[in-house]
Enzyme design. Structure first.
Site, PDB file in Angstrom:
ATOM      1  N   GLU A 180      44.425  73.246  56.472  1.00  0.00           N
ATOM      2  CA  GLU A 180      43.429  73.137  55.394  1.00  0.00           C
ATOM      3  C   GLU A 180      42.504  74.352  55.291  1.00  0.00           C
ATOM      4  O   GLU A 180      41.270  74.202  55.304  1.00  0.00           O
ATOM      5  CB  GLU A 180      42.612  71.853  55.548  1.00  0.00           C
ATOM      6  N   GLU A 303      49.464  65.191  56.495  1.00  0.00           N
ATOM      7  CA  GLU A 303      48.448  64.166  56.718  1.00  0.00           C
ATOM      8  C   GLU A 303      48.421  63.211  55.540  1.00  0.00           C
ATOM      9  O   GLU A 303      48.462  63.630  54.379  1.00  0.00           O
ATOM     10  CB  GLU A 303      47.061  64.781  56.902  1.00  0.00           C
TER      11      GLU A 303
END
EC number: 3.2.1.4
Length: 515
Positions: A180, A303
Site C-alpha cells: 500500500e 488483503e
C-alpha cells in the site's frame, strides 16, 4: 473503505521468506515446497495454485517486535491449523523499518531476518505458498519526486539483501515489492493520490523488481507481486499502473475490502447478500478481470475480509460469494487476519484464535473455503444419508451409495487435476488411511496414460518404468496416521490429446479406492 484503511495503518503486512539449506523444528525437516525450483509457467498458473490465502497480520509487521501488538509468538502448530482449514497461501506481514541500519548500507538485522524465515518455513512445511513484502515502511517509502532518489537507493539495498537471503527458494516463494505505498496523511491518500504519487510508485516497483532480478539464481525468474498506489482497485490506480519491464512473471497486487461500508466501516451496514450486493461485487471484480486477467496479467487480492458486527449470517454469505466470484475471474483472495475479533469493534478481521488454535469465526472460515471450491479438514464429513432407526446396521448389507462398499480397501487415493493449460497440467494426490494402524512409509504405484509425462514432482519422488510409475514419500511425510490421516504430494505433467486419469492404483502393493 478508503478512510478506514488509514486507521489500520498498523495492520497491513509484509511477507518474507528467506533461504535456508536446512532448518528443523518440531522434528520436521523444512523444504516440502521451499526448494522446488522456479518453473517457466504462466503467472496465472501460479495464482491458480495459490488457491486461497491467510494473512498473519499484526505480528512480524508490528512496530517494535513480533508480540508488540498483542498477538502471541507464531508457532508451527498455528500454520498447521491454517493449512488444515484449507488455506494454501500464507502472506506474512513484516516491517523492516526498525530492523535495519543507517544509510548507505541499510543492513538488515540477521536475527529478525532469520525469524521471518523460520515462520515462512512453517508454511513451506505445509506445502504452501508464501508471499514476502515490505510492509509498514511509510516513514521512508514516500511517493514524491523529492524523495525519489533516497527511496530508490534504500529500496535497492533492502531488496538486494532479502533477495540474496532467499535466492535458493523455489517458486512457492513470491516477493511483493511494497504494501500500500501512498502519500500518508494527504487528503487523497486513499482516493488514488496524485499523478506524481502514481508515477513514483511505478518507478519504485521498477527499482525493486530490478534489484531482485539482479541477484540472479532463482530470483532471475521468480514471480513478483507489484501494487498499485495504496494497492487500490480504483480505475485511476489500475489504469495508471505500469508493469516493470512488461515482465511476464509480475503479478498485480490489489487490496479489495469490498464493499467498504459492510466489510470495513464499523458504522456501516451489517447486512449483505441481496442481488444488488452481489452484482455490485461482481462489477468490481469484472473491472479487474477486464483490465488485467483478460489481457494475460495475473492478479492476487492480497488483503480482503469483513469485520465482526455480530452479523455472522451476513459474513458467511459474503465470504462464500466473494471467494466464488473472485475465483470465477481467476483472482486469488487472501483474508486479512489481525488477531482481533471482538464483536462490535473496529478492525475485527480476526477469524483464527492463535492463543488456543481454534477458530473465532468457524462459519465464516468454512464459507470462504467453500466458495473457493475447497473443504476444511477441520470439519468432519457428515453422512449424506442418515441411518434410520428401523434399519439396523449390518456388516454384510451396505445401505447407501455414500458408504464405501469395499471394506478391504483401507486406503483411498484422491487424484485431482487442479489446473490445466495447453499441453500441461498440475495434479494433487492425497492418500488417506482409513485403517486402524498407521502407515509408516508408503509407495504409491499406478499406470500412466501413454500420452502423459511427469515433468517435476514435490513432496515425493518417483521412478518410471514403462507406463508404471512408483512414487515414494519424502522424508517428512512418510507416516500416515490411522483413522483418516492423510498425506499429499503434487506434480506437473505434459500431455497430448485427451487429459485422462491413471489407473491401477496400489499403496504398498495393495489395491486402493480412487476418487
Amino acid at each position: 473503505m478508503i478512510k478506514h484503511l488509514l486507521s489500520r495503518g498498523k495492520l497491513l503486512l509484509f511477507v518474507s521468506v528467506m533461504a535456508t539449506s536446512s532448518i528443523i523444528a518440531g522434528g520436521n525437516a523444512y523444504g516440502s515446497t521451499a526448494f522446488t525450483g522456479v518453473r517457466d509457467v504462466p503467472a496465472q498458473q501460479i495464482v491458480n495454485e495459490m488457491k486461497v490465502g491467510w494473512n498473519l497480520g499484526n505480528t512480524m509487521d508490528a512496530i517494535g517486535g513480533e508480540t508488540n501488538w498483542g498477538n502471541p509468538m507464531t508457532t508451527h502448530a498455528m500454520i498447521n491449523k491454517i493449512k488444515e482449514a484449507g488455506f494454501n497461501t500464507l502472506r506474512l506481514p513484516v516491517t523492516w523499518d526498525g530492523h535495519m541500519g543507517a544509510a548507505p548500507e541499510y543492513t538488515i538485522d540477521q536475527t529478525w531476518m532469520k525469524r521471518v524465515e523460520e515462520i515462512a518455513n512453517y508454511a513451506f512445511d505445509n506445502d504452501m505458498y508464501v508471499i514476502i513484502n515490505l510492509h509498514h515502511e511509510n516513514e521512508w517509502l514516500k511517493p514524491f519526486y523529492a524523495n525519489e532518489a533516497q527511496v530508490k537507493a534504500q529500496l535497492t539495498k533492502v531488496w538486494t539483501q532479502i533477495a540474496n537471503n532467499f535466492k535458493k527458494y523455489g517458486d512457492h516463494l513470491i516477493f511483493e515489492t511494497m504494501n500500500e505505498p501512498r502519500p500518508v496523511g494527504a487528503s487523497n491518500e486513499w482516493t488514488g493520490g496524485s499523478y506524481e504519487n502514481r508515477e513514483v510508485v511505478n518507478r519504485y516497483n521498477l527499482t525493486a523488481v530490478n534489484a531482485i532480478r539482479a541477484t540472479g539464481g532463482n530470483n532471475a525468474t521468480r514471480y513478483i507481486m507489484v501494487p498499485t498506489l495504496a494497492a487500490s482497485a480504483m480505475s485511476t490506480t489500475i489504469n495508471d499502473l505500469v508493469i516493470p519491464n512488461n515482465d511476464s512473471k509480475v503479478i498485480v497486487s490489489l487490496h479489495m475490502y469490498s464493499p467498504y461500508f459492510f466489510a470495513m466501516d464499523i458504522n456501516g451496514t451489517s447486512s449483505w447478500g441481496s442481488d444488488y450486493d452481489k452484482s455490485s461485487l461482481d462489477s468490481e471484480f469484472d473491472a479487474v478481470y477486464n483490465k488485467f486477467v483478460k489481457n494475460g496479467r495475473a492478479v492476487v487480492i492480497g488483503e480482503m475480509g469483513s469485520i465482526n458486527k455480530n452479523n455472522t449470517a451476513a459474513r458467511v454469505t459474503h465470504a462464500e460469494y466473494y471467494a466464488k466470484s473472485a475465483k470465477a475471474r481467476g483472482l486469488t483472495p487472501i483474508w486479512w487476519d489481525n488477531g482481533y475479533s471482538v464483536a462490535g469493534k473496529a478492525e475485527t478481521f480476526g477469524i483464527f484464535n492463535r492463543s488456543n488454535l481454534t477458530w473465532d469465526a468457524p462459519e465464516v472460515m468454512k464459507a470462504f473455503i467453500k466458495g473457493i471450491g475447497g473443504s476444511s479438514t477441520t470439519t468432519p464429513t457428515t453422512p449424506t444419508t442418515p441411518t434410520t432407526p428401523t434399519t439396523p446396521t449390518t456388516p454384510t448389507t451396505p445401505t447407501t451409495p455414500t458408504t464405501p462398499t469395499t471394506p478391504q480397501s483401507a486406503v483411498e487415493v484422491t487424484y485431482a487435476i487442479t489446473n490445466s493449460w495447453g499441453s500441461g497440467a498440475s495434479v494433487n494426490v492425497t492418500i488417506k488411511n482409513n485403517g486402524t494402524t498407521p502407515i509408516n512409509g508408503w509407495t504409491l504405484k499406478w499406470t500412466m496414460p501413454i500420452n502423459q509425462t511427469i515433468t517435476n514432482m514435490w513432496s515425493a519422488s518417483f521412478v518410471a518404468s514403462g507406463t508404471t510409475l512408483s512414487v515414494t514419500n519424502a522424508g517428512y511425510n512418510g507416516t500416515i496416521a490411522a483413522n483418516g490421516g492423510t498425506q499429499s504430494f503434487g506434480f506437473n505433467i505434459n500431455y497430448s490429446g485427451v487429459l485422462s486419469k491413471p489407473t491401477g492404483f496400489t499403496v504398498n502393493g495393495t489395491e486402493c479406492t480412487v476418487k
